[in-house]
Design a protein around this motif. Structure first.
Motif, mmCIF file in Angstrom:
data_model
loop_
_atom_site.group_PDB
_atom_site.id
_atom_site.type_symbol
_atom_site.label_atom_id
_atom_site.label_comp_id
_atom_site.label_asym_id
_atom_site.label_seq_id
_atom_site.Cartn_x
_atom_site.Cartn_y
_atom_site.Cartn_z
ATOM 1 N N VAL A 140 21.227 -85.648 -7.899
ATOM 2 C CA VAL A 140 22.292 -84.711 -8.241
ATOM 3 C C VAL A 140 23.018 -85.140 -9.516
ATOM 4 C CG1 VAL A 140 24.475 -83.711 -7.440
ATOM 5 C CG2 VAL A 140 22.579 -84.027 -5.832
ATOM 6 N N THR A 141 23.216 -86.427 -9.675
ATOM 7 C CA THR A 141 23.975 -86.951 -10.820
ATOM 8 C C THR A 141 23.080 -87.455 -11.948
ATOM 9 O OG1 THR A 141 24.067 -89.139 -9.772
ATOM 10 C CG2 THR A 141 25.876 -87.609 -9.310
ATOM 11 N N MET A 142 21.765 -87.366 -11.783
ATOM 12 C CA MET A 142 20.850 -87.942 -12.762
ATOM 13 C C MET A 142 20.990 -87.286 -14.139
ATOM 14 S SD MET A 142 16.708 -88.193 -12.489
ATOM 15 C CE MET A 142 16.813 -89.108 -10.944
ATOM 16 N N ILE A 143 20.973 -85.946 -14.195
ATOM 17 C CA ILE A 143 21.024 -85.250 -15.480
ATOM 18 C C ILE A 143 22.398 -85.386 -16.142
ATOM 19 C CG2 ILE A 143 20.742 -83.032 -16.639
ATOM 20 C CD1 ILE A 143 18.162 -84.379 -15.613
ATOM 21 N N PRO A 144 23.515 -85.175 -15.411
ATOM 22 C CA PRO A 144 24.821 -85.404 -16.069
ATOM 23 C C PRO A 144 24.977 -86.826 -16.611
ATOM 24 C CG PRO A 144 25.111 -84.204 -14.020
ATOM 25 C CD PRO A 144 23.691 -84.633 -14.051
ATOM 26 N N THR A 145 24.483 -87.799 -15.856
ATOM 27 C CA THR A 145 24.575 -89.189 -16.325
ATOM 28 C C THR A 145 23.711 -89.401 -17.564
ATOM 29 O OG1 THR A 145 24.893 -89.897 -14.023
ATOM 30 C CG2 THR A 145 24.348 -91.597 -15.634
ATOM 31 N N TYR A 146 22.548 -88.784 -17.566
ATOM 32 C CA TYR A 146 21.660 -88.878 -18.739
ATOM 33 C C TYR A 146 22.339 -88.309 -19.977
ATOM 34 C CZ TYR A 146 17.800 -87.750 -21.886
ATOM 35 O OH TYR A 146 16.982 -87.625 -22.986
ATOM 36 N N LEU A 147 22.978 -87.164 -19.838
ATOM 37 C CA LEU A 147 23.663 -86.547 -20.979
ATOM 38 C C LEU A 147 24.839 -87.407 -21.445
ATOM 39 C CD1 LEU A 147 23.644 -82.808 -19.812
ATOM 40 C CD2 LEU A 147 22.145 -83.898 -21.500
ATOM 41 N N LEU A 148 25.533 -88.034 -20.472
ATOM 42 C CA LEU A 148 26.636 -88.924 -20.834
ATOM 43 C C LEU A 148 26.129 -90.115 -21.640
ATOM 44 C CD1 LEU A 148 29.655 -89.729 -20.521
ATOM 45 C CD2 LEU A 148 28.985 -90.948 -18.437
ATOM 46 N N PHE A 149 25.045 -90.741 -21.182
ATOM 47 C CA PHE A 149 24.476 -91.874 -21.908
ATOM 48 C C PHE A 149 23.956 -91.444 -23.284
ATOM 49 C CE2 PHE A 149 23.420 -94.040 -17.636
ATOM 50 C CZ PHE A 149 24.670 -94.632 -17.619
ATOM 51 N N ASN A 153 24.976 -92.858 -27.069
ATOM 52 C CA ASN A 153 23.842 -93.568 -27.701
ATOM 53 C C ASN A 153 23.439 -94.819 -26.914
ATOM 54 O OD1 ASN A 153 23.698 -91.756 -29.955
ATOM 55 N ND2 ASN A 153 25.437 -92.826 -30.887
ATOM 56 N N LEU A 154 23.396 -94.686 -25.600
ATOM 57 C CA LEU A 154 23.021 -95.818 -24.755
ATOM 58 C C LEU A 154 21.590 -95.725 -24.242
ATOM 59 C CD1 LEU A 154 26.256 -96.182 -22.571
ATOM 60 C CD2 LEU A 154 25.592 -97.528 -24.575
ATOM 61 N N LEU A 155 20.930 -94.601 -24.456
ATOM 62 C CA LEU A 155 19.565 -94.441 -23.952
ATOM 63 C C LEU A 155 18.634 -95.448 -24.612
ATOM 64 C CD1 LEU A 155 19.230 -90.539 -23.856
ATOM 65 C CD2 LEU A 155 19.696 -92.088 -21.956
ATOM 66 N N THR A 160 22.443 -98.841 -19.802
ATOM 67 C CA THR A 160 22.453 -97.702 -18.881
ATOM 68 C C THR A 160 22.433 -98.157 -17.431
ATOM 69 O OG1 THR A 160 20.036 -97.584 -19.071
ATOM 70 C CG2 THR A 160 21.324 -96.149 -20.508
ATOM 71 N N TYR A 161 21.968 -99.366 -17.177
ATOM 72 C CA TYR A 161 22.019 -99.952 -15.841
ATOM 73 C C TYR A 161 23.253 -100.824 -15.651
ATOM 74 C CZ TYR A 161 17.350 -98.698 -14.060
ATOM 75 O OH TYR A 161 16.268 -98.034 -13.567
#
Length: 310
Positions: A140-149, A153-155, A160-161
């Protein structure tokens, strides 16, 4: 005569059914049969995979060869090591799993101690919100967290962990906070009161009294966290891209990587189940080694932390 028969029947009944705190033969037979059966169910796939990983292609297609290979064919492991880029990938996997696990262990202990020892406004609400993060599926939170990272510029980095673990919201973070909460809740408060009388502050009480007594909790939290980060291939693929990799990710790409490394038509280019099983054994072998080394502390930690079914 009747007394002899009665005494014999009494001894037989005690032997079979037990008496007092002594378990009878029938009870032990049932318990050990269940343990052996359950153990076999868990060990059979691992043993099957281990044996087949040493089989040559001729052994795999030979219906007469079941559990004992005609020879120990180690070329399967040589190819699997090359395909997985084992040494490089293993070091990255240890870093990806180990660093967040340590951070999460430390932060979970601090948060758990805070919930166990301090009263503050809206404590129950914050505790309920913390538990809710464990109930909500990570998908549920995977995509919002991805966009936040992405915005920060943390990807492609280990941050990210680390950042979620730093705030107590790493993988299964709420569960680990609960473990420390229950552990510190059982700690006699008179120990800390005595330390306060001697002039110790809260920080000193934490690392001089609470931490030394919570050794099993630290071990179990680190091991569970390490294993979960080790096996988390979904988030790793999403957050790391091509910058970092882990063994489970390389295992998922095993067929494609093998095709690139051993193109069709070259000698020994045929991929078979034995090579795949060798790759799987290499992926889980480090975890098995860690478990066997820390087995005694692992079992003690599970027993004292109250974890069941996880």
């Amino acid at each position: 005569m009747n007394r002899s028969i009665g005494a014999l029947l009494s001894r037989t009944r005690k032997l079979l059914l037990g008496v007092g705190e002594n378990d009878g033969f029938i009870f032990k037979l049932v318990v050990y049969s269940l343990l052996i059966g359950i153990g076999f169910i868990y060990l059979y796939p691992l043993l099957f995979m281990f044996v087949n990983s040493f089989m040559s292609l001729d052994d795999l297609v030979n219906s007469m060869v079941k559990w004992i290979p005609s020879e120990l064919y180690i070329d399967n492991y040589k190819k699997a090591l090359n395909v997985l880029k084992f040494q490089e990938t293993l070091l990255q996997t240890i870093m990806v799993a180990g660093v967040p696990a340590v951070v999460q262990m430390v932060m979970s202990s601090i948060i758990g101690y805070g919930f166990a020892r301090f009263d503050f406004p809206l404590k129950r609400m914050w505790f309920a919100l913390m538990l809710a993060t464990f109930i909500i599926p990570p998908q549920v939170t995977m995509i919002p967290t991805y966009l936040l990272f992405k915005d920060y510029n943390l990807l492609g980095t280990l941050q990210t962990y680390i950042y979620p673990a730093l705030f107590g919201q790493g993988l299964k973070g709420a569960l680990f906070i609960m473990i420390f909460y229950q552990f510190f809740k059982k700690l006699p408060i008179v120990l800390e009161e005595a330390a306060q009388i001697d002039g110790a502050g809260y920080v000193k009480m934490f690392y001089r009294i609470a931490v030394p007594t919570a050794g099993p909790a630290f071990i179990i939290v680190f091991l569970f966290s390490f294993v979960w980060y080790w096996n988390e291939s979904g988030l790793a693929a999403l957050y790391f891209g091509n910058q970092l990799t882990i063994l489970p990710l390389e295992l998922q790409r095993f067929t494609d990587s093998y095709a690139r490394l051993y193109p069709a038509g070259t000698p020994g280019s045929q991929l078979n189940e034995a090579i795949k099983m060798a790759g799987t054994m290499l992926t889980i072998a480090p975890l098995l080694i860690v478990y066997f080394v820390l087995q005694r502390w692992f079992v003690e930690g599970v027993d004292r932390s109250g974890i069941t079914g996880e």
